[in-house]
Design a protein around this motif. Structure first.
Motif, PDB file in Angstrom:
ATOM      1  N   LYS A 122       0.840  -1.204   0.000  1.00 57.14           N
ATOM      2  CA  LYS A 122       0.000   0.000   0.000  1.00 57.14           C
ATOM      3  C   LYS A 122       0.872   1.249   0.000  1.00 57.14           C
ATOM      4  CE  LYS A 122      -2.376  -1.519   3.663  1.00 57.14           C
ATOM      5  NZ  LYS A 122      -2.097  -2.954   3.658  1.00 57.14           N
ATOM      6  N   ASP A 124       0.962   5.602   1.230  1.00 54.97           N
ATOM      7  CA  ASP A 124       0.309   6.587   2.093  1.00 54.97           C
ATOM      8  C   ASP A 124      -0.297   7.696   1.234  1.00 54.97           C
ATOM      9  OD1 ASP A 124       2.356   8.276   1.347  1.00 54.97           O
ATOM     10  OD2 ASP A 124       3.372   8.255   3.290  1.00 54.97           O
ATOM     11  N   LYS A 125      -0.772   8.770   1.869  1.00 55.29           N
ATOM     12  CA  LYS A 125      -1.505   9.769   1.078  1.00 55.29           C
ATOM     13  C   LYS A 125      -0.608  10.548   0.133  1.00 55.29           C
ATOM     14  CE  LYS A 125      -1.888  13.386   4.673  1.00 55.29           C
ATOM     15  NZ  LYS A 125      -0.723  13.049   5.475  1.00 55.29           N
ATOM     16  N   LYS A 126       0.705  10.449   0.326  1.00 50.35           N
ATOM     17  CA  LYS A 126       1.622  11.058  -0.639  1.00 50.35           C
ATOM     18  C   LYS A 126       2.160  10.032  -1.639  1.00 50.35           C
ATOM     19  CE  LYS A 126       3.286  15.181   1.573  1.00 50.35           C
ATOM     20  NZ  LYS A 126       4.498  15.928   1.969  1.00 50.35           N
ATOM     21  N   THR A 286      -0.580  16.294  -6.276  1.00 54.06           N
ATOM     22  CA  THR A 286      -0.674  14.956  -5.683  1.00 54.06           C
ATOM     23  C   THR A 286       0.688  14.275  -5.738  1.00 54.06           C
ATOM     24  OG1 THR A 286      -1.184  13.822  -7.740  1.00 54.06           O
ATOM     25  CG2 THR A 286      -3.045  14.763  -6.541  1.00 54.06           C
ATOM     26  N   ASP A 288       4.314  12.613  -3.950  1.00 57.34           N
ATOM     27  CA  ASP A 288       5.372  13.063  -3.056  1.00 57.34           C
ATOM     28  C   ASP A 288       6.147  14.167  -3.773  1.00 57.34           C
ATOM     29  OD1 ASP A 288       7.237  13.332  -1.120  1.00 57.34           O
ATOM     30  OD2 ASP A 288       8.093  11.324  -1.319  1.00 57.34           O
ATOM     31  N   ARG A 338      -6.850   6.749  -5.985  1.00 55.05           N
ATOM     32  CA  ARG A 338      -7.628   6.077  -4.946  1.00 55.05           C
ATOM     33  C   ARG A 338      -6.715   5.467  -3.899  1.00 55.05           C
ATOM     34  NH1 ARG A 338     -10.930   1.822  -6.639  1.00 55.05           N
ATOM     35  NH2 ARG A 338      -9.545   1.669  -8.414  1.00 55.05           N
ATOM     36  N   MET A 340      -3.998   6.577  -2.858  1.00 57.52           N
ATOM     37  CA  MET A 340      -3.495   7.624  -1.977  1.00 57.52           C
ATOM     38  C   MET A 340      -4.620   8.213  -1.123  1.00 57.52           C
ATOM     39  SD  MET A 340      -0.576   9.580  -4.218  1.00 57.52           S
ATOM     40  CE  MET A 340      -1.652  10.172  -5.504  1.00 57.52           C
ATOM     41  N   GLY A 341      -5.829   7.672  -1.286  1.00 52.33           N
ATOM     42  CA  GLY A 341      -6.948   8.129  -0.465  1.00 52.33           C
ATOM     43  C   GLY A 341      -7.481   9.490  -0.861  1.00 52.33           C
ATOM     44  N   ILE A 342      -7.270   9.876  -2.111  1.00 52.74           N
ATOM     45  CA  ILE A 342      -7.778  11.172  -2.569  1.00 52.74           C
ATOM     46  C   ILE A 342      -9.275  11.046  -2.816  1.00 52.74           C
ATOM     47  CG2 ILE A 342      -7.629  12.852  -4.472  1.00 52.74           C
ATOM     48  CD1 ILE A 342      -4.711  12.516  -4.369  1.00 52.74           C
TER      49      ILE A 342
END
Lengths: 407, 298
Positions: A122, A124-126, A286, A288, A338, A340-342
């Motif tokens: 998985k 992370d959000k970055k 979006t 890193d 998705r 990255m949880g955006i």
């Protein structure tokens, strides 16, 4: 399309004129088959050897025999994954990441149907990996780790050098899909533990239809295509000599432009990104951003949809791409966004700008001037957006004000 | 990029009736969770006559979603609510000179917004009965949910049967792997644990008919034939086609395919599907042929 601005270089690039020039004789006077004994063949054989060393140099590979020419990045990826499984019949597991290109993900999905085990790391959000999770998954039944060097959508760079060392310490093969990284950031394979690497010609100003699989000497291998002795029997099929020559030339040019890519192109990318973020509210980059390819900027414009943005930009002669569902033909927005949880309302409005050494300052200025009115125009149409007293903003707590009944 | 019609492009670049409608008295907010598109349709309805005097939209979505919304507002203005309820998603797509198969769900969202807005005006609660899945057959815009539902409801076992019932897989055939996967999934659920069987290969010839029942008179037979045609007619009409009985000669049933069905690339599959139903209903082996195959009378 002279006045058009092409900012979709992660999709494909323009073939460099010097590459075209290098290729042309191989359609006409040097049309021979490299395998033939006569002069027609030997000329081609010499040219392939030169191209192989040009690729070798760009990748920093120790031996030129580690370069296997293929038809594309996807073929290189499939060859690497299937070879690792065939060559190690006692292993049944592949480790990859959730944000890989479909060339990897769909192959892995197929392997799962065939009974193999696939672990997808998985992010992370970055868009960053958790190396502790990775370490915990490295066990003796793992045939291969395959992780992309740089993400095609966000440009985010994975620590593949470190990951390859961690895999090597456990005796596990490591492959990287580097189609976005090659030619944009320096690569030196001989000092790494990377066993296999895929590259694609058309991402670095060579033509479409040519790719490379780098295969470290000594790495166990089973060919995907069997037949003739081409590529030392590791990839049968008559060599695509004109394209191989073109790829060689493109690699030579990439070496020459490597610094430019990381200074001039990077500066233009940054100017574009800052120019857009400073003028447009409710948008964010979006991935890193501190650790990404020098040419890529991916911006999520909230409350509007990417295809609509692209269509209006296209009308103004600007070409980009989007992670929205509607541009892909599937119903889902980009799996990278998705992962990255955006949120949906932002993932659908992601636009990727990917530059090349052909882009100019004037082009970047034009995009900075053109994009804000397009975003404003679409937000006016959006039920998630409200134009209160001329101050644009999301409709009072979006989701509270506009809560559609979902099918 | 998509092949959008000029009409779609026109309605996208110059959308009609966009933005909030102040005096709206019927509002429909709908969305498609899969593709993320969402639409708010606002109607101003004259209470005496129930005529839609004005319609506006706000859309979060792609080019064809915006064009479909714009088209919808133009279509319903001036209609009574009862007339508006008859507007189908195909009407919206037709108004725009067609949508790519991947984009038909945009027109479905338009129709749902209309139903929701009218329900809102009437003080009713609107619930959505339509579920949308990943697009499997691109030639005929058939999604996974529809295929799965039809396979379950009719106990289908082969790709060919799925094609007869839904048209999916009848065009370029590239989606046969996807259809087989759905079949395998449903069939393994049907079989229960421990007795999973893979879907049989697509048969080259139609399966043998059931043994014939008591012989029918010609009149009984024609009545039964008409019943079968009546049963398939709504399906054909949905695609702007129709079918009519031309003649019955022994084991040969001749039909006229009309409208969009005539000359359609699916003609053979359509006839095959009808034939299958005829054989099941009549309990004897018959052939369904296009009327163009009728022998010319001397």
């Amino acid at each position: 399309m002279d006045s058009s601005i092409y900012l979709d270089n992660n999709a494909t690039t323009r073939v460099d004129p010097a590459v075209v020039e290098a290729m042309l004789p191989f359609f006409t006077e040097h049309f021979g088959n490299a395998s033939s004994i006569h002069a027609f063949g030997s000329e081609v054989g010499k040219a392939l050897k030169k191209a192989r060393s040009q690729v070798q140099e760009l990748l920093g590979a120790e031996h030129d025999s580690e370069i296997i020419f293929t038809s594309c990045g996807t073929e290189s990826d499939s060859t690497a994954i299937l070879s690792a499984l065939k060559a190690q019949p006692d292993c049944n597991t592949v480790i990859t990441t959730v944000v890989e290109h479909p060339a990897i993900l769909n192959q892995c999905e197929w392997l799962e149907k065939e009974g193999y085990i696939v672990h997808k790391l998985k992010v992370d959000k970055k868009g960053r990996l958790d190396l502790d999770e990775y370490r915990s998954l490295l066990h003796e039944r793992v045939a291969l780790v395959t992780a992309m060097w740089a993400n095609n959508e966000t440009g985010t760079i994975f620590p593949v050098i470190e990951m390859a060392e961690m895999a090597a310490a456990k005796g596990i093969m490591f492959h990287t899909d580097a189609v976005q990284a090659v030619g944009k950031i320096p690569i030196n394979l001989k000092s790494s533990k990377i066993d296999m690497l895929s590259l694609s010609g058309h991402k670095l100003h060579a033509p479409k239809g040519i790719g490379v699989l780098y295969l470290r000497r000594g790495c166990r291998f089973r060919p995907l295509l069997r037949g003739g002795h081409q590529e030392r029997g590791r990839r049968a099929g008559t060599e695509n000599s004109a394209s191989i020559v073109g790829l060689g030339k493109a690699c030579e040019l990439a070496m020459q432009h490597m610094e430019e890519e990381n200074t001039t192109v990077k500066r233009l990318r940054d100017k574009l990104e800052i120019g857009l973020l400073s003028q447009i509210s409710h948008c964010f980059p979006t991935g890193d951003v501190s650790n990404r390819l020098p040419n890529t900027s991916n911006i999520a414009f909230e409350y509007i949809e990417g295809e609509a943005i692209l269509l209006l930009m296209n009308k103004m002669g600007i070409a980009g791409s989007s992670g929205s569902a509607c541009t892909s033909g599937s119903l889902e927005p980009s799996h990278v966004m998705r992962a990255m949880g955006i949120p949906y309302t932002a993932a659908h409005g992601t636009i990727r700008f990917s530059l090349s050494r052909y882009n100019t300052e004037a082009e970047v200025d034009r995009v900075i001037a053109t994009a804000p009115p397009i975003i404003a125009q679409l937000r006016k149409l959006s039920p998630y957006w409200s134009d209160n007293q001329g101050l644009g903003g999301p409709a009072a707590k979006p989701g509270a004000a506009f809560t559609p009944t979902y099918a | 990029m998509w092949e959008y019609s000029d009409k779609v492009r026109e309605h996208f670049f110059n959308p009609r009736n966009s933005g909030p409608l102040e005096e709206a008295n019927g509002i429909g907010d709908v969305g498609s969770i899969q593709c993320g598109d969402a639409l708010r349709l606002m109607l101003r309805v004259e209470p005496e006559t129930e005529i839609i005097q004005d319609a506006h939209f706000q859309t979060f979505g792609c080019g064809s979603a915006i064009a479909s919304s714009s088209a919808l507002t133009e279509i319903v203005k001036g209609m009574t609510l009862d007339e508006a309820l008859k507007v189908s998603n195909q009407n919206i797509a037709d108004y725009l000179d067609g949508l790519p198969p991947e984009k038909m769900h945009c027109s479905v969202m338009g129709r749902e917004a209309l139903q929701a807005a009218i329900a809102n005006y009437r003080g009713e609660v609107w619930s959505d009965d339509h579920e949308e899945g990943a697009l499997i057959c691109k030639c005929f815009a058939v999604d996974a949910v529809m295929i799965e539902d039809v396979v379950k409801a009719n106990n289908l076992n082969t790709v060919q049967e799925v094609t007869f019932y839904t048209k999916a897989g009848g065009g370029c055939a590239a989606c046969h792997e996807g259809i087989e996967e759905i079949l395998a999934k449903v069939m393994s659920e049907r079989a229960g644990p421990g007795e999973v069987s893979p879907p049989p290969a697509c048969p080259a010839t139609p399966e043998a008919p059931r043994p014939p029942s008591a012989k029918l008179t010609l009149v009984q037979k024609i009545k039964k034939i008409e019943e079968v045609l009546d049963a398939v007619r709504p399906m054909l009409q949905r695609d702007h086609g129709d079918v009519e009985l031309a003649d019955v000669q022994g084991k040969k049933i001749y039909v006229h395919l009309k409208g969009a069905c005539s000359g359609c690339m699916m003609e053979a599959a359509t006839l095959g599907g009808i034939q299958q139903k005829m054989i099941e209903t009549l309990g004897e082996l018959v052939q369904v042929l296009p009327s163009s195959h009728m022998p010319v009378e001397a």
